[in-house]
Motif scaffolding. Structure first.
Motif, PDB file in Angstrom:
ATOM      1  N   GLY A 176       0.793  -1.211   0.000  1.00 48.04           N
ATOM      2  CA  GLY A 176       0.000   0.000   0.000  1.00 48.04           C
ATOM      3  C   GLY A 176       0.830   1.267   0.000  1.00 48.04           C
ATOM      4  N   ARG A 177       2.137   1.128   0.151  1.00 47.56           N
ATOM      5  CA  ARG A 177       3.007   2.305   0.176  1.00 47.56           C
ATOM      6  C   ARG A 177       3.291   2.802  -1.237  1.00 47.56           C
ATOM      7  N   GLN A 178       3.593   4.058  -1.343  1.00 45.92           N
ATOM      8  CA  GLN A 178       3.958   4.636  -2.626  1.00 45.92           C
ATOM      9  C   GLN A 178       5.391   4.258  -2.980  1.00 45.92           C
ATOM     10  N   SER A 211       2.192   2.404 -12.465  1.00 47.24           N
ATOM     11  CA  SER A 211       1.959   1.317 -11.520  1.00 47.24           C
ATOM     12  C   SER A 211       2.295  -0.005 -12.181  1.00 47.24           C
ATOM     13  N   TRP A 212       2.915  -0.938 -11.434  1.00 47.44           N
ATOM     14  CA  TRP A 212       3.209  -2.261 -11.972  1.00 47.44           C
ATOM     15  C   TRP A 212       3.414  -3.262 -10.836  1.00 47.44           C
ATOM     16  N   LEU A 271       6.945 -10.295  -6.079  1.00 48.39           N
ATOM     17  CA  LEU A 271       8.401 -10.174  -6.026  1.00 48.39           C
ATOM     18  C   LEU A 271       8.847  -8.721  -5.996  1.00 48.39           C
ATOM     19  N   ALA A 272       8.088  -7.860  -6.641  1.00 53.17           N
ATOM     20  CA  ALA A 272       8.385  -6.427  -6.642  1.00 53.17           C
ATOM     21  C   ALA A 272       7.153  -5.706  -7.172  1.00 53.17           C
ATOM     22  N   ALA A 273       7.039  -4.432  -6.843  1.00 54.25           N
ATOM     23  CA  ALA A 273       5.877  -3.664  -7.280  1.00 54.25           C
ATOM     24  C   ALA A 273       6.174  -2.180  -7.161  1.00 54.25           C
ATOM     25  N   ARG A 274       5.399  -1.405  -7.879  1.00 57.21           N
ATOM     26  CA  ARG A 274       5.435   0.050  -7.738  1.00 57.21           C
ATOM     27  C   ARG A 274       3.989   0.551  -7.709  1.00 57.21           C
ATOM     28  N   ASN A 275       3.647   1.247  -6.645  1.00 54.52           N
ATOM     29  CA  ASN A 275       2.298   1.813  -6.492  1.00 54.52           C
ATOM     30  C   ASN A 275       1.236   0.754  -6.796  1.00 54.52           C
TER      31      ASN A 275
END
Length: 421
Positions: free
Chosen positions: A58-60, A80-81, A92-96
């Motif tokens: 949930g963090r930016q 976002s991804w 494994l990883a994320a953005r927004n």
């Protein structure tokens, strides 16, 4: 291990006889670990070695926990991804990941999850004029015509390959109508754990308030791969679409799948769905298999690189995900895709073979509320569960039989002695 068994006699006044029998360890449990059921795409990744903060997604900004030897994340311009393991659901990883954005036609993944089970692929339907009303201006179309009769499989090819809003409208009418379909999709999203999605137009056409997120889209993609029909349609590159007495070819608009328009085809790609509107920009949900691992990647609205950037950014994230396998800690998890399996024992899962084709598995066992079937222990075999077959089970059964015979003989001797007295 010591197994204790008691033989009680039905005759009045007879005492219970207690036998303590040593049982070989091989008979008490099967040799070696119990194999896992092949109930999801690929083999599961190792369990997380540290506690995963459920609020982290949930963090930016970018969220990743690299270990020694892990590759650097690629430069990605998308707003976002998400990169996730399709088997375990580990992110494994994320953005927004939970940023709410217009989804465009990637929302058709949720439409398919909701409507696909209701009609068989060979069922035929004649299109009425009213079923093609209300299609948004500039919509992508496959060419459905009123008065023509189509198989349901033809209409789904139109949805997945041509992103045809006309096919979506017809299928929605077959499943209760546009408003009913909107409600059904909203309920389906919540049942899967997708909290960011708000459905207004089931075809993904821009509408006020219609949003989803990279997290939810990855969740829909993962759930879709577990449905053999969904997996088959989303991985189809080309098909014939009927037009009365003849037909014409249609090609999947997902360039990573077909290699069209100068976009190099991604090896091992399983599909899933691309989209574009002027409000949403380019969006994409992709999955690919390499060796024993299947990844799902969602990308929303790249800010650089033009119309094909969504494919190249998905490519770079897939490459990173395969390279980072075992070298990152998960930063979150996709919600269970079948939390209600206990209420629907007929739910089936699908694994994806090395050739990329969907392979149905046996009906799912109830894994308990909130249990993820991709990580739930496999059912024990009949041999392991009952202990009644195989050489390891023969010895304790023989001992039990001997003990019972001895008990009966002793009981008979005591009865004869009592009569003499």
């Amino acid at each position: 291990m010591i197994v204790t068994s008691a033989v009680r006699h039905a005759a009045a006044g007879s005492a219970a006889l207690l036998f303590v029998l040593p049982v070989p360890a091989a008979a008490a449990s099967p040799a070696g670990p119990v194999p896992r059921a092949d109930s999801s795409v690929g083999e599961p990744t190792p369990p997380a070695r540290r506690h995963v903060d459920p609020a982290r997604l949930g963090r930016q900004g970018t969220q990743v926990q690299r270990l020694s030897g892990a590759p650097e994340l690629p430069s990605v311009s998308a707003l976002s991804w998400v990169v996730a393991d399709a088997s375990t659901g580990e992110v494994l990883a994320a953005r927004n990941a939970h940023r709410k954005l217009p989804p465009a036609s990637t929302l058709k993944t949720l439409f398919a999850l909701t409507a696909l089970p209701h009609h068989g692929p060979s069922e035929q339907h004649t299109v009425a004029d009213a079923e093609l009303e209300g299609i948004g201006a500039g919509s992508s179309m496959v060419g459905v015509k009123e008065g023509y009769t189509y198989k349901v499989s033809d209409l789904w090819n139109g949805v997945f390959l041509s992103s045809g809003n006309d096919a979506v409208h017809v299928l929605a009418e077959m499943n209760g109508g546009w408003e009913s379909m909107t409600r059904q999709m909203q309920e389906k999203a919540r049942s899967l754990g997708a909290e960011d999605t708000h459905v207004v137009s089931p075809d993904g056409y821009d509408a006020p308030g219609q949003v989803s997120s990279a997290y939810d889209l990855a969740l829909f993609g993962r759930a879709g791969l577990q449905d053999p029909a969904f997996a088959r349609y989303c991985s189809t590159s080309y098909a014939d679409f009927p037009a009365g007495s003849w037909s014409y070819g249609i090609a999947n608009t997902n360039r990573l799948l077909t290699g069209a328009d100068g976009v190099e085809r991604y090896p091992g790609l399983l599909g899933i769905k691309n989209g574009y509107t002027s409000n949403a920009g380019n969006t994409l949900v992709s999955a690919a298999r390499r060796g024993d691992r299947t990844l799902v990647v969602s990308v929303m609205n790249p800010q650089e690189g033009g119309g094909h950037a969504v494919y190249e950014e998905a490519r770079s994230l897939l490459d990173w995900g395969f390279g980072a396998a075992g070298r990152v800690e998960p930063v979150g998890s996709l919600a269970p895709v079948r939390a209600k399996a206990a209420a629907d024992p007929g739910t089936r899962t699908v694994s994806v073979a090395r050739d990329g084709r969907a392979k149905p598995a046996a009906p799912a066992r109830a894994a308990g509320a909130g249990a993820d079937p991709a990580t739930s222990p496999a059912p024990r075999s009949a041999t392991a569960e009952a202990g009644t077959s195989g050489p390891s089970a023969g010895l304790p059964l023989a001992l039990v039989a001997s003990a019972c015979a001895a008990a009966l003989a002793l009981w008979g001797w005591r009865r004869r002695t009592a009569r003499r007295v």
